[in-house]
Design an enzyme around this catalytic site. Structure first.
Site, PDB file in Angstrom:
ATOM      1  N   TYR A  57       0.843  -1.196   0.000  1.00  0.00           N
ATOM      2  CA  TYR A  57       0.000   0.000   0.000  1.00  0.00           C
ATOM      3  C   TYR A  57       0.889   1.261   0.000  1.00  0.00           C
ATOM      4  O   TYR A  57       0.399   2.362  -0.221  1.00  0.00           O
ATOM      5  CB  TYR A  57      -0.943   0.059   1.211  1.00  0.00           C
ATOM      6  CG  TYR A  57      -1.913  -1.092   1.324  1.00  0.00           C
ATOM      7  CD1 TYR A  57      -2.078  -2.011   0.282  1.00  0.00           C
ATOM      8  CD2 TYR A  57      -2.679  -1.278   2.469  1.00  0.00           C
ATOM      9  CE1 TYR A  57      -2.972  -3.072   0.393  1.00  0.00           C
ATOM     10  CE2 TYR A  57      -3.576  -2.332   2.581  1.00  0.00           C
ATOM     11  CZ  TYR A  57      -3.708  -3.231   1.536  1.00  0.00           C
ATOM     12  OH  TYR A  57      -4.581  -4.281   1.656  1.00  0.00           O
ATOM     13  N   HIS A 115       0.530 -11.589   2.216  1.00  0.00           N
ATOM     14  CA  HIS A 115      -0.514 -10.855   1.484  1.00  0.00           C
ATOM     15  C   HIS A 115      -1.283 -11.761   0.506  1.00  0.00           C
ATOM     16  O   HIS A 115      -2.505 -11.761   0.498  1.00  0.00           O
ATOM     17  CB  HIS A 115       0.123  -9.679   0.745  1.00  0.00           C
ATOM     18  CG  HIS A 115      -0.826  -8.559   0.466  1.00  0.00           C
ATOM     19  ND1 HIS A 115      -0.424  -7.249   0.403  1.00  0.00           N
ATOM     20  CD2 HIS A 115      -2.161  -8.542   0.226  1.00  0.00           C
ATOM     21  CE1 HIS A 115      -1.483  -6.480   0.144  1.00  0.00           C
ATOM     22  NE2 HIS A 115      -2.538  -7.245   0.022  1.00  0.00           N
TER      23      HIS A 115
HETATM   24  N1  NAP Z   1      -5.719  -8.552   1.696  1.00  0.00           N
HETATM   25  C1  NAP Z   1      -6.019  -8.094   0.513  1.00  0.00           C
HETATM   26  O1  NAP Z   1      -5.663  -8.685  -0.512  1.00  0.00           O
HETATM   27  C2  NAP Z   1      -6.836  -6.843   0.380  1.00  0.00           C
HETATM   28  C3  NAP Z   1      -7.382  -6.472  -0.857  1.00  0.00           C
HETATM   29  C4  NAP Z   1      -8.174  -5.316  -0.913  1.00  0.00           C
HETATM   30  C5  NAP Z   1      -8.389  -4.558   0.233  1.00  0.00           C
HETATM   31  N2  NAP Z   1      -7.821  -4.930   1.426  1.00  0.00           N
HETATM   32  C6  NAP Z   1      -8.059  -4.164   2.681  1.00  0.00           C
HETATM   33  O2  NAP Z   1      -9.457  -3.965   2.837  1.00  0.00           O
HETATM   34  C7  NAP Z   1      -9.711  -2.577   3.041  1.00  0.00           C
HETATM   35  C8  NAP Z   1     -11.082  -2.182   2.558  1.00  0.00           C
HETATM   36  O3  NAP Z   1     -11.272  -2.567   1.213  1.00  0.00           O
HETATM   37  P1  NAP Z   1     -11.722  -1.568   0.050  1.00  0.00           P
HETATM   38  O4  NAP Z   1     -11.269  -0.202   0.339  1.00  0.00           O
HETATM   39  O5  NAP Z   1     -11.307  -2.232  -1.202  1.00  0.00           O
HETATM   40  O6  NAP Z   1     -13.313  -1.644   0.066  1.00  0.00           O
HETATM   41  P2  NAP Z   1     -14.508  -1.201   1.040  1.00  0.00           P
HETATM   42  O7  NAP Z   1     -14.027  -0.870   2.389  1.00  0.00           O
HETATM   43  O8  NAP Z   1     -15.534  -2.246   0.833  1.00  0.00           O
HETATM   44  O9  NAP Z   1     -15.047   0.096   0.293  1.00  0.00           O
HETATM   45  C9  NAP Z   1     -14.418   1.344   0.361  1.00  0.00           C
HETATM   46  C10 NAP Z   1     -15.271   2.339  -0.418  1.00  0.00           C
HETATM   47  O10 NAP Z   1     -16.573   2.428   0.176  1.00  0.00           O
HETATM   48  C11 NAP Z   1     -16.847   3.786   0.515  1.00  0.00           C
HETATM   49  N3  NAP Z   1     -17.558   3.741   1.803  1.00  0.00           N
HETATM   50  C12 NAP Z   1     -17.052   3.366   3.006  1.00  0.00           C
HETATM   51  N4  NAP Z   1     -17.998   3.433   3.960  1.00  0.00           N
HETATM   52  C13 NAP Z   1     -19.134   3.862   3.358  1.00  0.00           C
HETATM   53  C14 NAP Z   1     -20.457   4.134   3.810  1.00  0.00           C
HETATM   54  N5  NAP Z   1     -20.792   3.971   5.094  1.00  0.00           N
HETATM   55  N6  NAP Z   1     -21.374   4.574   2.904  1.00  0.00           N
HETATM   56  C15 NAP Z   1     -21.041   4.743   1.604  1.00  0.00           C
HETATM   57  N7  NAP Z   1     -19.812   4.492   1.114  1.00  0.00           N
HETATM   58  C16 NAP Z   1     -18.866   4.060   1.981  1.00  0.00           C
HETATM   59  C17 NAP Z   1     -15.514   4.493   0.596  1.00  0.00           C
HETATM   60  O11 NAP Z   1     -15.647   5.830   0.191  1.00  0.00           O
HETATM   61  P3  NAP Z   1     -14.985   7.099   0.958  1.00  0.00           P
HETATM   62  O12 NAP Z   1     -13.571   6.740   1.309  1.00  0.00           O
HETATM   63  O13 NAP Z   1     -15.078   8.175  -0.065  1.00  0.00           O
HETATM   64  O14 NAP Z   1     -15.850   7.373   2.166  1.00  0.00           O
HETATM   65  C18 NAP Z   1     -14.687   3.722  -0.426  1.00  0.00           C
HETATM   66  O15 NAP Z   1     -14.899   4.242  -1.729  1.00  0.00           O
HETATM   67  C19 NAP Z   1      -8.560  -1.891   2.287  1.00  0.00           C
HETATM   68  O16 NAP Z   1      -8.405  -0.551   2.691  1.00  0.00           O
HETATM   69  C20 NAP Z   1      -7.412  -2.772   2.677  1.00  0.00           C
HETATM   70  O17 NAP Z   1      -6.972  -2.447   3.986  1.00  0.00           O
HETATM   71  C21 NAP Z   1      -7.056  -6.064   1.506  1.00  0.00           C
END
Ligand code: NAP
Length: 285
Positions: A57, A115
């Site tokens: 990241y 990861h």
């Molecule tokens: N291990 C892995 O391979 C892997 C892969 C992908 C992700 N991850 C981890 O998982 C975390 C989260 O995943 P992600 O960011 O892909 O997806 P997510 O948390 O499902 O979605 C994030 C998106 O949803 C929006 N959002 C958040 N809360 C909201 C709400 N209450 N209402 C409306 N929209 C909302 C955010 O917008 P705003 O920011 O504009 O509010 C952002 O655009 C990552 O940050 C990372 O730490 C790990």
């Protein structure tokens, strides 16, 4: 909470190594730079006590900076990072962990994960041995994996006799991962959910989510996170918006009925993955 009895209470999970993690963590990708630090400080001030980061990241320094700037005591926050595929060989994995601790400016990394398994490299068992050693030496508190299938889990457990504390997998209403959650639970591994909302494809307007939100007087995002909590999955929502950050933690004042839980799981699609991230074939370096 669901069928999972490992939850010490609604807001904390006890891991198989005796330590605890909060029931909801904060996803830090792609938060970077000064804006990223500000978003993470705001998350810590809203009450998040688990920050999910990764070498790939490129934001470990920002995570460490947010931790210090927030004023929240170091021992109250769990900082998680992940070893990337290019560092799976054991000596490289150990170096990766030391470098992460240094960028985060912490003595001990609270949670370190592999990861992706990257099976074609066939080096993930070495990365796991490095994690076992790093935990024994105190560099890391809890060790786990991400995107591991049943076969990957059995291989590393068989080779070391050490079971990961967590397996962080893609999990959202379009991809509820019932089978993989069952495998993790059977092995005593806590399931963490990445992209818990479904990222850009979040099913906020799907009737099972929207109807439950209206019935409970909460937002669709809160319904999805409550669904995770009742499944026993530890979601890691990312939001750069302070109001959403607060909402996303505030999911312990209502309960979804079995019918509502089932209707949300009914949104599952045959391949509901966001970008085809099948751990048997998708690799990240
Ligand atoms: N291990 C892995 O391979 C892997 C892969 C992908 C992700 N991850 C981890 O998982 C975390 C989260 O995943 P992600 O960011 O892909 O997806 P997510 O948390 O499902 O979605 C994030 C998106 O949803 C929006 N959002 C958040 N809360 C909201 C709400 N209450 N209402 C409306 N929209 C909302 C955010 O917008 P705003 O920011 O504009 O509010 C952002 O655009 C990552 O940050 C990372 O730490 C790990």
């Amino acid at each position: 909470m669901g069928t999972d009895t490992a939850a010490a209470d609604d807001t904390t999970y006890r891991l198989n190594d005796g330590t605890s993690l909060p029931a909801i963590g904060f996803g830090t990708y792609p938060l970077k730079g000064d804006d990223g630090v500000r978003a993470m400080v705001s998350a810590l001030q809203a009450g998040y006590r688990l920050l999910d980061s990764a070498v790939n990241y490129g934001n470990e320094e920002e995570v460490g900076e947010a931790l210090r700037r927030s004023g929240v005591p170091r021992d109250e926050v769990a900082v998680a990072t992940k070893i990337p595929g290019r560092f799976h060989a054991k000596t490289l994995a150990l170096q990766s962990l030391r470098d992460s601790a240094s960028r985060l400016r912490v003595e001990q990394v609270d949670v370190a994960l592999i990861h992706w398994p990257n099976p074609s490299q066939d080096l993930y068992p070495q990365a796991w041995q490095a994690l076992v050693e790093a935990q024994r030496d105190g560099l890391v508190r809890s060790i786990g994996v991400s995107n591991f299938t049943e076969a990957h889990l059995h291989r590393i457990i068989d080779e070391t006799d050490v079971t990961p504390a967590v397996n962080q997998i893609e999990l959202h209403p379009y991809f509820p991962q019932a089978q993989m959650r069952g495998i993790n639970e059977g092995l005593g591994i806590r399931t963490q959910a990445w992209s818990p909302m479904g990222k850009r494809q979040a099913p906020f307007e799907e009737p099972p989510v929207a109807d439950a939100a209206a019935a409970h007087g909460v937002t669709p995002g809160q319904v999805i996170l409550r669904w995770h909590v009742q499944l026993g999955s530890l979601p890691l929502p990312k939001s750069a918006t302070p109001e959403r950050q607060r909402q996303n933690l505030d999911v312990f004042g209502f309960e979804l009925s079995e019918t509502e839980m089932g209707a949300i799981a009914g949104l599952a699609r045959e391949d509901g993955r966001l970008f085809g991230g099948d751990p048997d074939t998708h690799e990240e370096m």
